[in-house]
Scaffold this motif. Structure first.
Motif, PDB file in Angstrom:
ATOM      1  N   LYS A  94       6.889   3.628   6.118  1.00 17.13           N
ATOM      2  CA  LYS A  94       7.493   4.436   7.193  1.00 17.13           C
ATOM      3  C   LYS A  94       7.716   5.868   6.712  1.00 17.13           C
ATOM      4  O   LYS A  94       7.436   6.826   7.437  1.00 17.13           O
ATOM      5  N   SER A  95       8.220   6.011   5.486  1.00 19.83           N
ATOM      6  CA  SER A  95       8.456   7.347   4.940  1.00 19.83           C
ATOM      7  C   SER A  95       7.149   8.114   4.775  1.00 19.83           C
ATOM      8  O   SER A  95       7.052   9.300   5.126  1.00 19.83           O
ATOM      9  N   VAL A  96       6.118   7.418   4.243  1.00 16.95           N
ATOM     10  CA  VAL A  96       4.827   8.061   4.028  1.00 16.95           C
ATOM     11  C   VAL A  96       4.205   8.488   5.353  1.00 16.95           C
ATOM     12  O   VAL A  96       3.690   9.612   5.493  1.00 16.95           O
ATOM     13  N   VAL A  97       4.250   7.597   6.353  1.00 17.04           N
ATOM     14  CA  VAL A  97       3.658   7.898   7.658  1.00 17.04           C
ATOM     15  C   VAL A  97       4.402   9.052   8.326  1.00 17.04           C
ATOM     16  O   VAL A  97       3.785   9.949   8.920  1.00 17.04           O
ATOM     17  N   THR A  98       5.731   9.040   8.225  1.00 10.74           N
ATOM     18  CA  THR A  98       6.518  10.133   8.827  1.00 10.74           C
ATOM     19  C   THR A  98       6.116  11.478   8.237  1.00 10.74           C
ATOM     20  O   THR A  98       5.865  12.456   8.964  1.00 10.74           O
ATOM     21  N   GLN A  99       6.046  11.558   6.905  1.00 10.68           N
ATOM     22  CA  GLN A  99       5.672  12.817   6.274  1.00 10.68           C
ATOM     23  C   GLN A  99       4.220  13.177   6.559  1.00 10.68           C
ATOM     24  O   GLN A  99       3.881  14.361   6.674  1.00 10.68           O
ATOM     25  N   LYS A 100       3.375  12.177   6.695  1.00  8.03           N
ATOM     26  CA  LYS A 100       1.969  12.440   7.017  1.00  8.03           C
ATOM     27  C   LYS A 100       1.851  13.088   8.390  1.00  8.03           C
ATOM     28  O   LYS A 100       1.096  14.042   8.589  1.00  8.03           O
ATOM     29  N   VAL A 101       2.628  12.601   9.353  1.00  7.43           N
ATOM     30  CA  VAL A 101       2.615  13.181  10.700  1.00  7.43           C
ATOM     31  C   VAL A 101       3.135  14.616  10.657  1.00  7.43           C
ATOM     32  O   VAL A 101       2.581  15.519  11.307  1.00  7.43           O
ATOM     33  N   LEU A 102       4.201  14.835   9.881  1.00 11.79           N
ATOM     34  CA  LEU A 102       4.763  16.191   9.784  1.00 11.79           C
ATOM     35  C   LEU A 102       3.766  17.165   9.163  1.00 11.79           C
ATOM     36  O   LEU A 102       3.619  18.306   9.624  1.00 11.79           O
ATOM     37  N   ALA A 125       0.830  -1.208   0.000  1.00 11.63           N
ATOM     38  CA  ALA A 125       0.000   0.000   0.000  1.00 11.63           C
ATOM     39  C   ALA A 125       0.862   1.254   0.000  1.00 11.63           C
ATOM     40  O   ALA A 125       1.939   1.294   0.600  1.00 11.63           O
ATOM     41  N   LEU A 126       0.368   2.273  -0.681  1.00 12.69           N
ATOM     42  CA  LEU A 126       1.073   3.557  -0.721  1.00 12.69           C
ATOM     43  C   LEU A 126       0.701   4.460   0.442  1.00 12.69           C
ATOM     44  O   LEU A 126       1.393   5.437   0.722  1.00 12.69           O
ATOM     45  N   HIS A 127      -0.419   4.156   1.113  1.00 13.72           N
ATOM     46  CA  HIS A 127      -0.874   4.963   2.248  1.00 13.72           C
ATOM     47  C   HIS A 127      -1.363   4.039   3.350  1.00 13.72           C
ATOM     48  O   HIS A 127      -1.866   2.939   3.072  1.00 13.72           O
TER      49      HIS A 127
END
Length: 1208
Positions: free
Chosen positions: A721-729, A685-687
């Motif tokens: 992990k990268s997507v979630v990190t940027q989503k939180v930011l 998944a991408l998200h």
């Protein structure tokens, strides 16, 4: 036991029945509440006016009455509470919405936790909805609709109504944000389904309600389709979907106030009054005011309030205080106290339960580091070698680095990196300005340099020692790939939130603007007199600055002694009742209660949004923790494989599948998130999946993919992990945006909480003062009529005794007619009228001293022409000739009065022969902008001797400055043409700024009197001595004192030295230029060239610097030259002796030449900002701070030529 079970069953049935009745009430409200439809694009632009009554309204009211008889709520069972609710509705229906809202809000504060408090919320929401439909102001309309939506958001069962309100807000703004909220609420509203049947009667009612539910659901489904359509269409639109919500300006036809004719005579009477009488009028006797209040029939209420207000003013020494408009009615002495109360007691703030979860903005230190940095690419390899081999040196220069940026790091010539860094800086600076740059984003960016330098074998301790972890300078070490990654992320950050906060703030401004008190009211030491704002004696109150309401104590005789008295604007102030609250004495709580409550609801709505966003972020953070758990399991399995043969390894996917099988029975939140994370990894998944799916379906999918390769698992984990990190930011940024809206709304709510006791005082004070001046005028008219009658009688008596004399009679009649005329002057031209009605230019002997004399200054000897690069701005020798030439000029005599100035300006206005000179115009503006010059003109006595020989053009100019008549554009334009005519031969249409400033100052030198030096000598003329110490023959030569207006230097030299010397101050650059000035020793046989010391013997309040430009300059050359200037300079650094250290001067005016327009301009520092003054008038356009000035000069190719510094 049976009794206990029966009681439990009864209570359960009671709750179910209550829920059923509550749903019925909501449905009835839904039937009366219209759902907005989107039938065409034009519907967005509708004015949302009240629509026709719903045909089901009568039926819904009947159901509501049924509900009211069967409710089991605590406050509805209370007869008093039920009666209050009924009273509130009656008051609202009768037009008293303030009192109705007050009652509802009090009930909510007391019974907000009751099971049926929703009834209060729905009633209050409907009231705000009705108010919104009635108001014409679009900003206030939006604020009321938003308050209505917040009321409906208080209870989950009101979701259908709330969805409709939110959709309406989306229509008003064209905002996807509100369409999304409406969609979510509408879907929640569909959950209000069929109701249970517990008896035949209830079942019958339930069947009826079910039919209504079907209709309600149909309406909600339609609204959902509309919202989804709006959201989808917004994604396909090019550009912003935000509507222009600025209120339409309705130009009303100005009709003359019928009272104006009645006040014309009053104005004439005021203008003719003696200055002392006018100043005494500003002292208002409190005893007389109290007596007046009693005399007009308001003895009890108004006198009591007046006494309380005056007592409070005497004790607190403040007119203004802040009061909470809720039931608590807490009073505060400062805005900060009130704001804290609203946050702590009335839910005007939201903070997550854990301190570590709070999103924080970067501090001022980091903001400064980001803004001041050069952001040039660093040669990372060379810098790494420095860190490894020269760590001590690196520590040394890093510790001395200003704001974390050091020039010692080796730079790389890399155009691509340089461009990326500049773009990153621009974004970060804009985020800092908007206060949306979070600490988490900063920390995320700072991880890149740590990883990058780690790859170059730089230890973490070395990074700490070199202080690269403390500064954004470390980002300049990154390569293009990493910089691109950072830039792409920053470009995804949204800087604006179309939530209508600006509309609510504008609504507050419009409400407060109508009743804002701008005039000061002070007291005498005995508190027996009110002292009115002395500015009322000279300018219109529309030009007043905001006043904080602080009370001062003054001696009236001193306070008004030197106040200029001009015009009749005080009559306009006395007769203007638009800014006075006409309901007196009204309870303080009722002031602006409607808009106050609306803004409070808006704050709560924003806090609710903030809470939802935090909750969503925590959900993503928990998902990230589950994903980390998945990653750690793979890492542990990888470590276990080291001690096992390859045929005994377990696939990561198989291992994760087994763990899911073990955890599913727990059915906890952590388990659900873990299973969702594993499913997303297996699916690639991408998200992240944040909506919990059916666990059994998830397990089946996981079992089917348990043979997935390890590489694909690891790749999917890294991607998520990268997507979630940027989503939180990104969520952190959105949280800060929402918090910005909250703080803006809270600040405006605090403004609305303020109350100014002067609103009470003015309602009594204005009628009292108007009554006083009317009585004074009546008495004056009566006395004049009596005097005329006595004169007529005396005349008749003389005629009966003496023979008429034909030559004397007309003269006597003429004299008598003249005595009957008003003191003011009648002037026909429009320009003269402007002069008359603006602050008067007639300086009377009692307000000033006698006029100026023209006396030659023995100390001001003629000097040579302008020197070159390092020279002085010297005094022209033509001054003495000009002064002598005035002796025989009949126009150059004594100071003119109001009539002569008006007539002279009128004659000048008709002259078209004088050509416009932009250098003269702008230099004159720059000089007149200097504060110390204005003060000197006010304090310097005006004499009235016939032998004075001051040019009339100069007399008119300074008179207009003192009286402030120069602020009128027509007056200034005429004065400018007059001055150009007077100095046409001297200036000869010169465009040389240095020649013009010398010509003007030479022309002003005649402005003096016997007791003081001339104005130019006092303010502009500096005197210095030069000393040369020969390094060869040791001879010391002292040169005669020289006087000058300032210094002249080359612009090119300043720019070149600035580039060469780096961060050196402007005054140091001037010092270096002066050091280049050398003289030859004239001692016999020496001939050595030596530097010259400059010793100041006189430093005036105004220091002039003229810049010479040899050729046309480029935009970059102008910018670099302007950057070299400093707003504040220490003049003592220019001299070796004569001045105390830290003799500071500040730049107040600047004249430049625009190469594009081929005209000069003037930039003046006014009220903490720079403005560009327009041609032939005093007004100007806003430029901004000094950085904006530098940009302005560069972009418009404006070469600075004259810098005027004023002593700080």
């Amino acid at each position: 036991m049976i009794k206990i079970v029966s009681l439990f069953c009864y209570q359960a049935l009671s709750r179910v029945f209550h829920v059923m009745i509550r749903c019925l009430a909501v449905i009835s409200q839904l039937l009366s509440f219209e759902f907005p439809r989107v039938d065409s694009a034009s519907s967005r632009d509708s004015d949302f006016s009240p629509k026709k009554k719903n045909p089901r309204e009568k039926e819904s009211k009947r159901i509501l009455r049924i509900v009211s008889f069967t409710m089991d709520s605590s406050f509805m069972e209370d007869d008093e509470g039920a009666q209050l609710l009924e009273d509130a509705q009656k008051l609202f229906d009768n037009g008293d919405h303030i009192k109705a809202l007050e009652i509802i809000e009090d009930l909510i504060l007391v019974h907000g936790e009751d099971i049926t408090a929703w009834r209060l919320h729905i009633r209050e929401g409907k009231m705000f909805d009705d108010l919104a439909k009635k108001t014409e102001d679009p900003d206030v309309k939006f604020a009321y609709f938003l308050a209505s939506a917040e009321c409906f958001s208080e209870d989950g069962t009101l979701s259908p109504i709330c969805a409709s309100s939110l959709f309406l807000l989306g229509q008003m703004l064209g905002s996807v944000l509100y369409y999304k909220k409406s969609l979510k609420k509408a879907k929640q509203g569909l959950s209000v389904n069929s109701l249970p049947s517990k008896s035949d009667s209830v079942a019958q009612l339930s069947l009826q309600a079910q039919r209504e539910l079907d209709k309600k659901n149909k309406a909600l489904l339609s609204l959902i389709n509309d919202a989804e359509s709006e959201i989808a269409s917004s994604k396909t639109l090019v550009g912003s979907t935000v509507k222009n919500t600025k209120p339409k300006v309705v130009e009303s036809k100005k009709s003359q106030d019928p009272r104006e004719d009645a006040f014309k005579g009053l104005r004439s009477y005021w203008v003719g009054l003696d200055v002392k009488i006018k100043r005494d009028f500003m002292k208002v006797s409190i005893a007389k005011l109290t007596s007046f209040v009693e005399g007009v029939g308001h003895y009890k209420e108004e006198r009591e309030v007046l006494e309380k207000v005056l007592t409070s003013a005497k004790e607190d020494r403040e007119w203004k205080f802040w009061i909470c408009r809720t039931l608590c009615s807490r009073k505060f002495s400062s805005a900060e106290e009130c704001k804290n109360h609203l946050e702590q007691q009335h839910a005007a703030d939201f903070k997550p339960s854990s301190e570590k979860d709070i999103v924080k903005r970067i501090g001022k230190d980091w903001v400064r580091k980001i803004i001041v940095g050069s952001w040039e690419p660093v040669d990372a390899v060379a810098a790494t070698e420095m860190i490894k081999n020269q760590l001590a040196d690196v520590k040394a220069f890093a510790s001395k680095a200003k704001n974390g940026w050091s020039k010692e790091w080796p730079l790389a010539v890399d155009e691509e990196r340089s461009k990326l860094l500049k773009e990153i800086k621009l974004l970060l600076v804009s985020f800092c300005d908007l206060k949306i740059l979070s600490c988490s984003i900063r920390d995320w960016m700072m991880c890149f340099p740590a990883k990058h330098l780690g790859k170059l074998e730089v230890s973490e301790q070395s990074l700490v020692d070199s202080r690269l972890v403390e500064t954004p300078h470390s980002i300049c070490f990154l390569e293009s790939q990493e910089l691109t990654q950072i830039l792409e992320f920053l470009n995804h950050i949204k800087c604006k939130r179309n939530d209508g906060t600006d509309l609510v703030c504008r609504a507050v401004d419009s409400v407060l603007g109508r009743t804002r008190v701008k005039e000061k009211i002070d007291f005498d030491p005995q508190f027996s007199f009110l002292l009115l704002d002395k500015r009322l004696l000279k300018i219109n109150d529309d030009q007043f600055d905001d006043d904080e309401g602080t009370i001062n104590v003054f001696d009236p005789s001193v306070h008004y002694a030197k106040t200029p008295v001009h015009g009749d604007d005080i009559i306009s102030w006395l007769t203007d009742y638009n800014s006075v609250d006409k309901t007196f004495p009204r309870p303080i709580r009722e002031h602006n209660l409607d808009i106050w409550l609306a803004v409070l609801k808006a704050v709560k709505f924003t806090c609710r949004t903030l809470g939802n966003k935090y909750a969503k972020k925590l959900q993503v953070v928990d998902y990230d923790a589950a994903l980390t758990d998945v990653e750690n399991m793979c890492v542990r399995e990888n470590e276990r494989r080291r001690n096992l043969p390859e045929d005994q390894w377990s696939r990561y996917a198989s291992l994760l599948c087994d763990v899911c099988e073990e955890r599913v029975p727990e059915n906890s939140l952590t388990t659900k998130l873990f299973v969702c994370a594993v499913r997303d990894v297996f699916e690639g998944a991408l998200h992240p999946t944040l909506d919990f799916l059916d666990l059994e379906d998830c397990l089946n999918f996981i079992r089917e993919h348990k043979s997935l390769s390890d590489d694909k698992v690891l790749q999917a984990i890294d991607l998520l992990k990268s997507v979630v990190t940027q989503k939180v930011l990104l969520m952190d940024t959105k949280i800060l945006l929402i918090d910005n809206s909250r703080m803006s709304l809270l600040n405006n709510l605090t403004r609305l909480s303020a109350f100014d006791n002067r609103t009470y005082i003015l309602q009594l004070l204005k009628p009292f003062l108007l009554n006083e001046i009317v009585n004074m005028e009546s008495k004056a008219k009566s006395d004049a009529a009596e005097a005329d009658l006595l004169n007529e009688l005396e005349k008749e008596k003389l005629q009966s005794k003496e023979k008429p004399q034909s030559k004397e009679k007309p003269q006597s009649k003429k004299r008598r007619d003249r005595s009957k005329k008003k003191p003011s002057t009648s002037i026909s031209s429009s320009l003269d009228k402007t002069v008359e009605h603006k602050p008067s230019v007639n300086l009377k002997p009692e307000s000033t001293s006698s006029s100026l004399r023209t006396i030659e200054e023995g100390s001001m000897e003629p000097e040579d022409a302008l020197a070159s690069e390092t020279g002085q701005l010297k005094i022209s020798s033509k001054t003495e000739i000009q002064v002598e030439a005035t002796k025989d000029d009949p126009d150059m005599r004594n100071m003119p009065g109001e009539d002569s100035l008006s007539e002279h300006l009128e004659s000048v206005a008709g002259e078209a022969t004088t050509r416009y000179n932009s250098a003269f115009d702008m230099t004159l503006k720059a000089l007149l902008n200097i504060k110390v010059l204005k003060e000197d003109l006010l304090n310097q006595p005006f004499q009235d001797h016939q032998e004075e020989q001051v040019p009339i053009a100069l007399q008119n100019l300074f008179t207009a400055v003192v009286s402030e008549a120069i602020q009128d554009e027509g007056v200034y334009s005429c004065l400018l043409r007059d001055l150009l005519t007077s100095q046409e031969e001297v200036i000869s249409m010169s465009s040389d700024a240095a020649n013009v400033v010398v010509a003007i100052l030479d022309f002003w030198r005649c402005w003096k009197n016997p007791e003081r030096e001339s104005l130019v000598t006092r303010l502009f003329t500096s005197a210095e001595n030069k000393r040369m110490s020969c390094i060869k023959c040791r001879r010391i030569t002292n040169y005669p004192q020289q006087s000058c207006y300032g210094i002249v230097t080359a612009a090119d030299t300043i720019r070149e030295l600035k580039c060469a010397l780096g961060n050196r101050n402007f005054v140091d650059i001037l010092k270096v230029i002066r050091l280049r000035y050398k003289m030859v020793c004239d001692a016999e046989g020496c001939g050595k060239t030596n530097s010259v010391q400059h010793i100041s013997s006189r430093c005036p309040p105004i220091f002039t610097i003229v810049l010479e430009w040899e050729n046309s300059a480029t935009e970059n050359e102008i910018s670099e030259t302007t950057k070299a200037f400093d707003w504040e300079i220490d003049i003592s650094r220019l001299y070796e002796e004569g001045l105390a250290p830290n003799t500071k001067y500040r730049l107040v005016s600047m004249v430049g030449y625009s190469e594009g327009d081929e005209e000069h301009i003037c930039l003046a520092y006014e009220e903490n900002r720079w403005v560009n003054l327009r041609r032939e008038c005093i007004a100007g356009e806003d430029v901004g701070d000094w950085k904006n000035v530098v940009r302005f000069c560069g972009e418009r190719k404006v070469r600075p030529e004259i810098l005027l510094y004023e002593a700080a």
